[in-house]
Design a protein around this motif. Sequence first.
Motif, PDB file in Angstrom:
ATOM      1  N   GLY A   1       0.776  -1.230   0.000  1.00 24.70           N
ATOM      2  CA  GLY A   1       0.000   0.000   0.000  1.00 24.70           C
ATOM      3  C   GLY A   1       0.809   1.283   0.000  1.00 24.70           C
ATOM      4  O   GLY A   1       0.243   2.353   0.090  1.00 24.70           O
ATOM      5  N   GLY A   2       2.113   1.161  -0.033  1.00 24.55           N
ATOM      6  CA  GLY A   2       2.907   2.372  -0.012  1.00 24.55           C
ATOM      7  C   GLY A   2       3.154   2.879   1.395  1.00 24.55           C
ATOM      8  O   GLY A   2       3.934   3.789   1.601  1.00 24.55           O
ATOM      9  N   ALA A   3       2.495   2.287   2.383  1.00 26.74           N
ATOM     10  CA  ALA A   3       2.761   2.606   3.790  1.00 26.74           C
ATOM     11  C   ALA A   3       2.580   1.313   4.566  1.00 26.74           C
ATOM     12  O   ALA A   3       1.875   0.415   4.124  1.00 26.74           O
ATOM     13  CB  ALA A   3       1.816   3.677   4.300  1.00 26.74           C
ATOM     14  N   ALA A   4       3.205   1.220   5.732  1.00 21.82           N
ATOM     15  CA  ALA A   4       3.160  -0.023   6.496  1.00 21.82           C
ATOM     16  C   ALA A   4       1.746  -0.302   7.004  1.00 21.82           C
ATOM     17  O   ALA A   4       0.945   0.606   7.206  1.00 21.82           O
ATOM     18  CB  ALA A   4       4.125   0.057   7.667  1.00 21.82           C
ATOM     19  N   GLY A   5       1.452  -1.581   7.196  1.00 25.38           N
ATOM     20  CA  GLY A   5       0.152  -1.966   7.736  1.00 25.38           C
ATOM     21  C   GLY A   5       0.208  -3.400   8.199  1.00 25.38           C
ATOM     22  O   GLY A   5       1.257  -4.049   8.121  1.00 25.38           O
ATOM     23  N   THR A   6      -0.899  -3.926   8.685  1.00 26.68           N
ATOM     24  CA  THR A   6      -0.938  -5.313   9.137  1.00 26.68           C
ATOM     25  C   THR A   6      -2.106  -6.056   8.515  1.00 26.68           C
ATOM     26  O   THR A   6      -3.105  -5.448   8.111  1.00 26.68           O
ATOM     27  CB  THR A   6      -1.061  -5.432  10.667  1.00 26.68           C
TER      28      THR A   6
ATOM     29  N   THR B   1       5.177 -30.223  16.160  1.00 29.89           N
ATOM     30  CA  THR B   1       5.216 -30.299  14.708  1.00 29.89           C
ATOM     31  C   THR B   1       5.396 -28.886  14.157  1.00 29.89           C
ATOM     32  O   THR B   1       5.312 -27.907  14.901  1.00 29.89           O
ATOM     33  CB  THR B   1       3.945 -30.970  14.149  1.00 29.89           C
ATOM     34  N   SER B   2       5.616 -28.798  12.868  1.00 29.46           N
ATOM     35  CA  SER B   2       5.814 -27.482  12.271  1.00 29.46           C
ATOM     36  C   SER B   2       4.758 -27.236  11.203  1.00 29.46           C
ATOM     37  O   SER B   2       4.108 -28.163  10.714  1.00 29.46           O
ATOM     38  CB  SER B   2       7.208 -27.376  11.655  1.00 29.46           C
ATOM     39  N   ALA B   3       4.580 -25.961  10.878  1.00 33.21           N
ATOM     40  CA  ALA B   3       3.668 -25.573   9.814  1.00 33.21           C
ATOM     41  C   ALA B   3       4.305 -24.446   9.030  1.00 33.21           C
ATOM     42  O   ALA B   3       5.239 -23.788   9.509  1.00 33.21           O
ATOM     43  CB  ALA B   3       2.322 -25.129  10.396  1.00 33.21           C
ATOM     44  N   ASN B   4       3.799 -24.227   7.826  1.00 33.51           N
ATOM     45  CA  ASN B   4       4.292 -23.146   6.992  1.00 33.51           C
ATOM     46  C   ASN B   4       3.458 -21.892   7.194  1.00 33.51           C
ATOM     47  O   ASN B   4       2.265 -21.965   7.495  1.00 33.51           O
ATOM     48  CB  ASN B   4       4.239 -23.548   5.520  1.00 33.51           C
ATOM     49  N   ALA B   5       4.091 -20.729   7.007  1.00 36.41           N
ATOM     50  CA  ALA B   5       3.390 -19.449   6.982  1.00 36.41           C
ATOM     51  C   ALA B   5       3.751 -18.785   5.658  1.00 36.41           C
ATOM     52  O   ALA B   5       4.911 -18.786   5.256  1.00 36.41           O
ATOM     53  CB  ALA B   5       3.819 -18.565   8.145  1.00 36.41           C
ATOM     54  N   LYS B   6       2.758 -18.254   4.988  1.00 39.73           N
ATOM     55  CA  LYS B   6       2.984 -17.751   3.644  1.00 39.73           C
ATOM     56  C   LYS B   6       2.183 -16.486   3.398  1.00 39.73           C
ATOM     57  O   LYS B   6       1.093 -16.302   3.931  1.00 39.73           O
ATOM     58  CB  LYS B   6       2.547 -18.841   2.654  1.00 39.73           C
ATOM     59  N   ALA B   7       2.747 -15.571   2.611  1.00 40.54           N
ATOM     60  CA  ALA B   7       2.019 -14.390   2.174  1.00 40.54           C
ATOM     61  C   ALA B   7       2.525 -14.009   0.793  1.00 40.54           C
ATOM     62  O   ALA B   7       3.696 -14.231   0.469  1.00 40.54           O
ATOM     63  CB  ALA B   7       2.211 -13.225   3.141  1.00 40.54           C
ATOM     64  N   ASN B   8       1.647 -13.441  -0.006  1.00 38.74           N
ATOM     65  CA  ASN B   8       2.003 -13.064  -1.365  1.00 38.74           C
ATOM     66  C   ASN B   8       1.755 -11.576  -1.549  1.00 38.74           C
ATOM     67  O   ASN B   8       0.610 -11.129  -1.581  1.00 38.74           O
ATOM     68  CB  ASN B   8       1.142 -13.885  -2.339  1.00 38.74           C
ATOM     69  N   ILE B   9       2.843 -10.800  -1.639  1.00 35.49           N
ATOM     70  CA  ILE B   9       2.695  -9.373  -1.877  1.00 35.49           C
ATOM     71  C   ILE B   9       2.558  -9.162  -3.376  1.00 35.49           C
ATOM     72  O   ILE B   9       3.407  -9.629  -4.158  1.00 35.49           O
ATOM     73  CB  ILE B   9       3.910  -8.589  -1.337  1.00 35.49           C
ATOM     74  N   ILE B  10       1.489  -8.508  -3.772  1.00 35.57           N
ATOM     75  CA  ILE B  10       1.272  -8.281  -5.207  1.00 35.57           C
ATOM     76  C   ILE B  10       1.300  -6.783  -5.486  1.00 35.57           C
ATOM     77  O   ILE B  10       1.050  -5.961  -4.611  1.00 35.57           O
ATOM     78  CB  ILE B  10      -0.064  -8.889  -5.685  1.00 35.57           C
ATOM     79  N   SER B  11       1.616  -6.446  -6.717  1.00 33.94           N
ATOM     80  CA  SER B  11       1.722  -5.032  -7.060  1.00 33.94           C
ATOM     81  C   SER B  11       0.328  -4.425  -7.121  1.00 33.94           C
ATOM     82  O   SER B  11      -0.650  -5.105  -7.439  1.00 33.94           O
ATOM     83  CB  SER B  11       2.453  -4.876  -8.385  1.00 33.94           C
ATOM     84  N   PRO B  12       0.228  -3.147  -6.872  1.00 33.91           N
ATOM     85  CA  PRO B  12      -1.077  -2.488  -6.954  1.00 33.91           C
ATOM     86  C   PRO B  12      -1.599  -2.563  -8.379  1.00 33.91           C
ATOM     87  O   PRO B  12      -0.832  -2.612  -9.343  1.00 33.91           O
ATOM     88  CB  PRO B  12      -0.774  -1.040  -6.569  1.00 33.91           C
TER      89      PRO B  12
END
Lengths: 179, 172
Positions: A68-73, B30-41
Amino acid sequence: MESRSGKTNLKMRTFISRCLLAGLLLAPAGARAAQSKATRSASALTNVTNGIAVARTKDLDFANIVAGGAAGTVVVSPANVKTFTGPLTFGNGLTSNASFNVTHPGGTFGTIYGVVLPTSINITRGPSSMVVDNFNYDATLVDLFPILVRVDVGATLHVGAAQPVGTYNGTFNVTITEQ
Amino acid sequence: MNIKRFAVITVATSLLAASSLSAAQNSATTSANAKANIISPISIVKVVGADLNFGDVVPGGTVGTVVVTPAAARTSTGGVSLGNAAAVTAAAFTVGGANNATYTITLPAGPATVTAGANTMTVDTFTSNPSGTGLLSGTGTQTLNVGGTLNVGVNQAVGAYTGTFSVTVAYN
């Protein structure tokens, strides 16, 4: 009879041995002549495990997030409710809480368990990273005989102001202990 | 580490004698994965030279309309006749963002105004291709074409009429 350790098994074997001895003493006189000494041994009892086991059924996934161009959660609750704070804007895709099945054949009504989750972890993509913290859980009793508990885990993802685009990955441990 | 506890049913009784027989505390990890996908605006940029252009229009003694489709096909109704078509174009935009992402398209709900000095006409009933929602390609782009309807008044004054309108796209 609850079996918590090998001690109970020994008792069982001992119990069986005494029965056989009593049977020999009570045998009819005629039959006794044909018998000298009979020995029985109980076959080893199955090594029954009654310890806790935990298995992952779902990973934690924050899905797609628009930088978003600024930090967030982004918060994913144990019930997989997604909440954005700060100027982050919505992205598509399906989030997921992490989920674990906890089994404990030796557990019963009133057993108390501790859940150990990390304080925070990093998920990374090359040199870029984001912090995931505020791990929290909900426990749901699925079955009592034997014990089966589902532990759902959520957390908070901290997205930086100019977070580079891409898929970030990390791992975290969950430990279940009997208190 | 962050330790919290849950109890199998909230009863105060504990396992008493059995617990005295237990060895070390039972525990499992046990273990688990954490994932996030940052996408462009998502972005939208008008293609250079690709405005919504109705070309030359000849007004008449009754009101009429001129329609240009997203494919730049032009027709008229009512008291309007069509002049030179050389300049007729539909508006075109390049939408950009995450690969294979879907997005919603919002066209103006109300009319846009085109003016020539003190004279005005309205443009409304905007249409687009794709319509409603779009799908970015595997390289994260898509061309969005927009047409509309020009409302021409009785004996509309001669002139070069211009105006603007906005199109909004958003991930969905």
